[in-house]
Scaffold this motif. Structure first.
Motif, short mmCIF file in Angstrom:
data_model
loop_
_atom_site.label_atom_id
_atom_site.label_comp_id
_atom_site.label_asym_id
_atom_site.label_seq_id
_atom_site.Cartn_x
_atom_site.Cartn_y
_atom_site.Cartn_z
N ILE A 1 18.46 -13.84 -2.24
CA ILE A 1 19.74 -13.71 -2.93
C ILE A 1 20.46 -15.04 -2.76
O ILE A 1 20.84 -15.41 -1.64
CB ILE A 1 20.58 -12.55 -2.36
N HIS A 2 20.62 -15.76 -3.85
CA HIS A 2 21.00 -17.17 -3.80
C HIS A 2 22.25 -17.40 -4.65
O HIS A 2 22.21 -17.28 -5.87
CB HIS A 2 19.81 -18.00 -4.30
N PHE A 3 23.37 -17.73 -4.00
CA PHE A 3 24.61 -18.08 -4.68
C PHE A 3 24.69 -19.60 -4.78
O PHE A 3 24.62 -20.30 -3.76
CB PHE A 3 25.82 -17.57 -3.90
N LYS B 1 19.34 -3.86 -7.91
CA LYS B 1 18.18 -3.38 -8.67
C LYS B 1 17.00 -4.34 -8.53
O LYS B 1 15.85 -3.92 -8.39
CB LYS B 1 18.54 -3.23 -10.15
N ILE B 2 17.28 -5.63 -8.60
CA ILE B 2 16.23 -6.64 -8.54
C ILE B 2 15.59 -6.68 -7.15
O ILE B 2 14.37 -6.72 -7.00
CB ILE B 2 16.79 -8.03 -8.91
N VAL B 3 16.42 -6.63 -6.13
CA VAL B 3 15.94 -6.77 -4.75
C VAL B 3 15.35 -5.46 -4.23
O VAL B 3 14.36 -5.45 -3.48
CB VAL B 3 17.09 -7.26 -3.84
N GLY B 4 15.96 -4.35 -4.60
CA GLY B 4 15.50 -3.06 -4.12
C GLY B 4 15.66 -2.94 -2.61
O GLY B 4 16.65 -3.41 -2.04
N SER C 1 13.72 -11.95 -6.57
CA SER C 1 14.78 -12.85 -6.11
C SER C 1 15.76 -13.10 -7.25
O SER C 1 15.41 -12.99 -8.43
CB SER C 1 14.17 -14.18 -5.64
N VAL C 2 16.98 -13.46 -6.90
CA VAL C 2 18.02 -13.63 -7.92
C VAL C 2 18.97 -14.74 -7.51
O VAL C 2 19.32 -14.89 -6.33
CB VAL C 2 18.78 -12.30 -8.15
N LEU D 1 10.76 -20.78 -12.48
CA LEU D 1 9.66 -20.19 -11.71
C LEU D 1 9.70 -18.67 -11.68
O LEU D 1 9.15 -18.04 -10.77
CB LEU D 1 9.65 -20.73 -10.27
N GLY D 2 10.37 -18.06 -12.63
CA GLY D 2 10.40 -16.60 -12.67
C GLY D 2 11.49 -15.97 -11.84
O GLY D 2 11.59 -14.74 -11.80
N VAL D 3 12.32 -16.77 -11.18
CA VAL D 3 13.44 -16.23 -10.43
C VAL D 3 14.49 -15.71 -11.42
O VAL D 3 14.78 -16.34 -12.43
CB VAL D 3 14.07 -17.30 -9.52
N ASN D 4 15.04 -14.55 -11.14
CA ASN D 4 16.07 -13.97 -12.00
C ASN D 4 17.37 -14.77 -11.89
O ASN D 4 17.77 -15.16 -10.79
CB ASN D 4 16.34 -12.52 -11.59
N ILE D 5 18.02 -15.02 -13.03
CA ILE D 5 19.22 -15.83 -13.07
C ILE D 5 20.39 -15.02 -13.60
O ILE D 5 20.30 -14.41 -14.68
CB ILE D 5 19.04 -17.07 -13.98
#
Length: 320
Positions: free
Chosen positions: A157-159, A231-234, A194-195, A207-211
């Motif tokens: 989880i990346h801010f 939802k993404i991380v579960g 990951s998001v 690289l397929g990371v959700n944005i």
């Protein structure tokens, strides 16, 4: 206990127990993160706060090596009460300590990554979680390596204003803009779960990371963002990294890479609060560069983010 206890409480960095709120005068006493006890003994510790004063890799304005010191100073304003909105007091329920800073030879930069990974390994091996105060954002990669060794590939989880996944296949390079590229390529994080939140710079390959970019945050709202992240991380093991330049420069000017159009502090606070329930293994706050903010607002924001990470970490453990 109440505020009048400030007449007797002093230097809790040395005399504190590791648990409980602190009523030491904010303007006095020995400084530590959230007035927690300084110790290298991690027996029985739930969460160890540690500083990494490193800023070898910055895009523009150096100074993030002073971030841990500034965040600790700003944190003295917070341990009087439980963080608003959580409904519980993490400093009462968790044994949180200040583990001090990472020691490294500033003239031997190539040795730094493994020293940091080993530093975090030691914390995790003792059964504690880690909350790291940085430092430039490169530090997240050596930290993540230690977490992945214990927990397996992580959801990130990346801010941030930047995705930090620009191509870089030289693993020996210490670069604060490519460390998550390396983390994906080496299997440390799982991009599908990951998001990244608050992004507002281009990158040809994420690289397929959700944005969830900054405009989406503004238009969809904090509650929607937090729900989407969950939802993404579960229920997977996840790590939270917060680059302070996720916030708009109006709220956090003291950073090396300010980008307009970012999150307001209230948006970040609401999203972090609504992430309660994610399975957090640890986190970091990075890129606070106090020389570029004489007001101290950026360090205050960093300290509040750190407290939210503490609350998230504790929430995971109190709810199972």
């Amino acid at each position: 206990m109440a505020l009048e206890d400030a007449k007797t409480q002093i230097d809790l960095a040395f005399t504190g127990s590791g648990r409980g709120l602190a009523y030491e005068n904010a303007f006095g006493g020995a400084l530590s993160a959230f007035r927690r006890r300084y110790t290298k003994d991690l027996a029985g510790v739930d969460l160890a706060i540690t500083g990494v004063p490193f800023d070898q890799a910055v895009t523009n304005r150096p100074g993030t090596r002073l971030g841990p010191r500034a965040i600790r100073e700003a944190s003295a304003l917070q341990p009087f009460d439980a963080p608003y909105g959580w409904g519980y007091s993490p400093l009462d329920e968790l044994n949180v300590v200040d583990y001090g800073d990472l020691a490294f030879d500033y003239a031997m930069v190539s040795e730094f990554p493994e020293r940091l990974t080993d530093h975090i390994r030691g914390i995790l091996a003792a059964g504690a979680g880690s909350l790291v105060l940085g430092g430039d954002h490169y530090i997240s990669y050596p930290i993540l390596k230690a977490h992945a060794e214990k927990f397996g590939p992580l959801s990130l989880i990346h801010f941030d204003a930047h995705s930090d996944t620009w191509q870089d296949d030289d693993l020996t390079r210490i670069d604060h803009g490519t460390m998550f590229y390396k983390a994906v390529k080496t299997g440390v994080i799982d991009p599908k779960t990951s998001v990244q939140i608050g992004i507002r710079t281009d990158n040809p390959d994420t690289l397929g990371v959700n944005i969830i970019d900054a405009r989406t945050v503004h238009e969809r709202g904090a509650a929607w963002v937090a729900s989407e992240v969950k939802k993404i991380v579960g229920d997977r093991n996840c790590y939270l990294t917060f680059d302070i330049d996720c916030l708009d420069p109006a709220f956090a000017p003291g950073t090396g890479t300010p980008v307009w159009g970012g999150l307001a502090s209230w948006q970040a606070a609401a999203i972090l609060r609504d992430l309660a329930g994610v399975n957090l293994t640890g986190g970091d706050v990075v890129e606070v560069s106090p020389p570029y903010d004489t007001t101290g607002a950026t360090a205050v924001a960093g300290a509040h983010v750190a407290m939210e990470i503490i609350a998230l970490y504790g929430w995971t453990r109190r709810t199972g």
